[in-house]
Design an enzyme around this catalytic site. Structure first.
Site, PDB file in Angstrom:
ATOM      1  NE  ARG A 168      48.867  13.354   6.017  1.00  0.00           N
ATOM      2  CZ  ARG A 168      47.481  14.113   7.304  1.00  0.00           C
ATOM      3  NH1 ARG A 168      48.507  14.521   8.631  1.00  0.00           N
ATOM      4  NH2 ARG A 168      46.476  13.563   7.812  1.00  0.00           N
ATOM      5  CG  HIS A 228      42.408  13.563   4.382  1.00  0.00           C
ATOM      6  ND1 HIS A 228      42.428  12.231   4.929  1.00  0.00           N
ATOM      7  CD2 HIS A 228      42.937  14.623   5.804  1.00  0.00           C
ATOM      8  CE1 HIS A 228      43.266  12.363   6.160  1.00  0.00           C
ATOM      9  NE2 HIS A 228      43.237  13.066   6.725  1.00  0.00           N
ATOM     10  NE  ARG A 277      43.549  14.438  14.837  1.00  0.00           N
ATOM     11  CZ  ARG A 277      44.691  14.903  16.153  1.00  0.00           C
ATOM     12  NH1 ARG A 277      44.075  14.758  17.093  1.00  0.00           N
ATOM     13  NH2 ARG A 277      45.475  15.865  15.652  1.00  0.00           N
ATOM     14  CB  THR A 278      46.086  10.839   9.001  1.00  0.00           C
ATOM     15  OG1 THR A 278      45.093  11.492   9.231  1.00  0.00           O
ATOM     16  CG2 THR A 278      45.818   9.582   8.060  1.00  0.00           C
ATOM     17  CE  LYS A 307      70.777   8.085   2.351  1.00  0.00           C
ATOM     18  NZ  LYS A 307      70.427   7.307   2.129  1.00  0.00           N
TER      19      LYS A 307
HETATM   20  C1  NCD Z   1      43.601  17.153   8.805  1.00  0.00           C
HETATM   21  C2  NCD Z   1      44.917  17.431   7.321  1.00  0.00           C
HETATM   22  O1  NCD Z   1      45.512  16.595   7.832  1.00  0.00           O
HETATM   23  O2  NCD Z   1      44.303  17.534   6.117  1.00  0.00           O
HETATM   24  N1  NCD Z   1      43.478  16.269   9.970  1.00  0.00           N
HETATM   25  C3  NCD Z   1      43.607  15.202   9.877  1.00  0.00           C
HETATM   26  O3  NCD Z   1      43.846  14.436   9.192  1.00  0.00           O
HETATM   27  N2  NCD Z   1      42.704  15.080  11.069  1.00  0.00           N
HETATM   28  C4  NCD Z   1      43.163  18.627   8.678  1.00  0.00           C
HETATM   29  C5  NCD Z   1      43.930  19.698  10.128  1.00  0.00           C
HETATM   30  O4  NCD Z   1      44.996  19.048   9.535  1.00  0.00           O
HETATM   31  O5  NCD Z   1      44.154  20.782   9.456  1.00  0.00           O
END
Ligand code: NCD
Length: 304
Positions: free
Chosen positions: A101, A129, A51-52, A80
Site C-alpha cells: 500500500r 484498491h 483491515r487491509t 532513508k
Molecule cells: C479503504 C481504503 O484504504 O481505501 N479502507 C480499507 O482498506 N478498508 C477506505 C478508506 O480508507 O476510507
C-alpha cells in the site's frame, strides 16, 4: 507469474473461481489450514491501515504460512530515501508474495515491474484498491446470492475513494447493473471513470447530490468516508466531511432488503444507531475480507 493491480487483471471467470474458493474456505477452513505451510507473505504498508494489512496477515496465518513486513514508511528504508523498486527487489529475496500500500497512484505497478514474486496492490493513492473490491464482491455474492441485476448507490467521496473506482470497474462486467452516484459537486466521480468506464461500456448511471432522492431505488448502498488525507487544504475537508450522515430516519425510505456496505473506517457518515439494523453488513463485510484474501494468496501462489 501474475500480479493484482486492478480487478480488471482478473477475468470474470477467474473472479468467479476466486469467490467460489473463498466461499469454500469460509465453510471448510480446516481444509486449508496447511495450504501455505513454509510460505511467507510480506506486507509493505507506506500508508495507515487496519483491515487491509491485518486481514492479509490473518489470511496468511490461517493458511499455515508466516508474515513479515512494515506498517509505515517511517519504519522502512523509505525514510532513508530508498525507492519502491529497490525495496521490492529486496523483499523478493525474503518472501513468496507481497501486498503493498502506497500513497502514490501507480506505486504498486512500479513495484510489480521489478518484482520476482507476485505483488498485490493493497491501495495506491486515490486510484485503485482491488482487494477491497474482492471483499465487496464476496459480501454481495454471499448475502445477495449473485452479482447481477442490482442498483448500487455509491455515496460520499467518489473523487478520491479508490474502493469506489475499483468496485465500478469490477461490477460493470455483470449483467443488468445500474449505478447511482451520490456526491457533492466537488467530490464527483473522476471524468475518466464516467467517460471511459461507464459511458463507453453503456452502463446505466445517474449522478445525484441528495441521498434521500436515491434511497428507495437501491439494492445496495455503498457508503464511503471523505478521504481527508487526499485533500489539498483542511478547510475544504471540514466543509465536506459531514455532507452525508446515514441515520435511522433516512433508512425508513430504503427497501427492506437493501444492504449497507462500507469499506471502513467509518467516521461520521453512518450514525452508530444504524449498526443494529439488519441491513447494515459492514462488519460482516470486514470478515469476508479474510476469506477472499486467503483465496487470492492461494491462487496467486498457484499461478507462480
Ligand atoms: C479503504 C481504503 O484504504 O481505501 N479502507 C480499507 O482498506 N478498508 C477506505 C478508506 O480508507 O476510507
Amino acid at each position: 507469474m501474475r500480479h493484482l493491480m486492478s480487478p480488471l487483471d482478473l477475468t470474470v471467470e477467474e473472479l468467479d473461481n476466486l469467490l467460489t474458493l473463498a466461499n469454500d474456505i469460509e465453510h471448510h477452513p480446516e481444509k486449508y489450514a496447511d495450504a501455505c505451510k513454509g510460505k511467507k507473505l510480506a506486507t509493505c504498508f507506506y500508508e495507515p491501515s487496519t483491515r487491509t494489512r491485518l486481514s492479509f496477515e490473518s489470511a496468511m496465518l490461517n493458511l499455515g504460512g508466516s508474515v513479515l513486513g512494515f506498517s509505515s514508511a517511517d519504519s522502512s528504508s523509505a525514510a532513508k530515501g530508498e525507492s519502491v523498486s529497490d525495496t521490492i527487489r529486496v523483499i523478493s529475496c525474503y518472501a513468496d508474495i507481497c501486498a503493498i500500500r502506497h500513497p502514490k497512484e501507480g506505486a504498486a505497478l512500479v513495484a510489480s515491474l521489478k518484482s520476482s514474486i507476485p505483488v498485490i496492490n493493497a491501495g495506491d493513492g486515490g486510484h485503485q484498491h482491488p482487494t477491497q473490491t474482492l471483499t465487496d464482491l464476496l459480501t454481495i455474492y454471499s448475502l445477495k446470492g449473485g452479482l447481477g441485476n442490482l442498483t448500487i448507490g455509491l455515496c460520499g467521496d467518489l473523487k478520491f475513494g479508490r474502493t469506489v473506482h475499483s468496485l465500478i470497474h469490477a461490477l460493470i462486467r455483470y449483467p443488468n447493473v445500474r449505478f447511482v452516484l451520490i456526491s457533492p459537486e466537488e467530490l464527483k466521480i473522476p471524468d475518466y471513470i464516467r467517460e471511459d468506464v461507464l459511458k463507453k461500456n453503456d452502463v446505466p448511471f445517474t449522478e445525484l447530490e441528495r441521498l434521500e432522492d436515491a434511497m428507495s431505488d437501491l439494492d445496495i448502498l455503498y457508503m464511503t468516508r471523505v478521504q481527508k488525507e487526499r485533500f489539498f487544504n483542511e478547510e475544504d475537508y471540514v466543509r465536506m466531511k459531514d455532507y452525508y450522515i446515514l441515520t435511522k430516519d433516512k433508512l425508513t425510505l430504503a427497501k427492506e432488503d437493501m444492504m449497507i456496505l462500507h469499506p471502513l473506517p467509518r467516521v461520521n457518515e453512518i450514525s452508530v444507531e444504524v449498526d443494529d439494523d439488519p441491513r447494515a453488513v459492514y462488519f460482516q463485510q470486514a470478515r469476508y475480507g479474510v476469506y477472499v484474501r486467503m483465496a487470492l494468496i492461494l491462487t496467486l501462489l498457484k499461478w507462480r
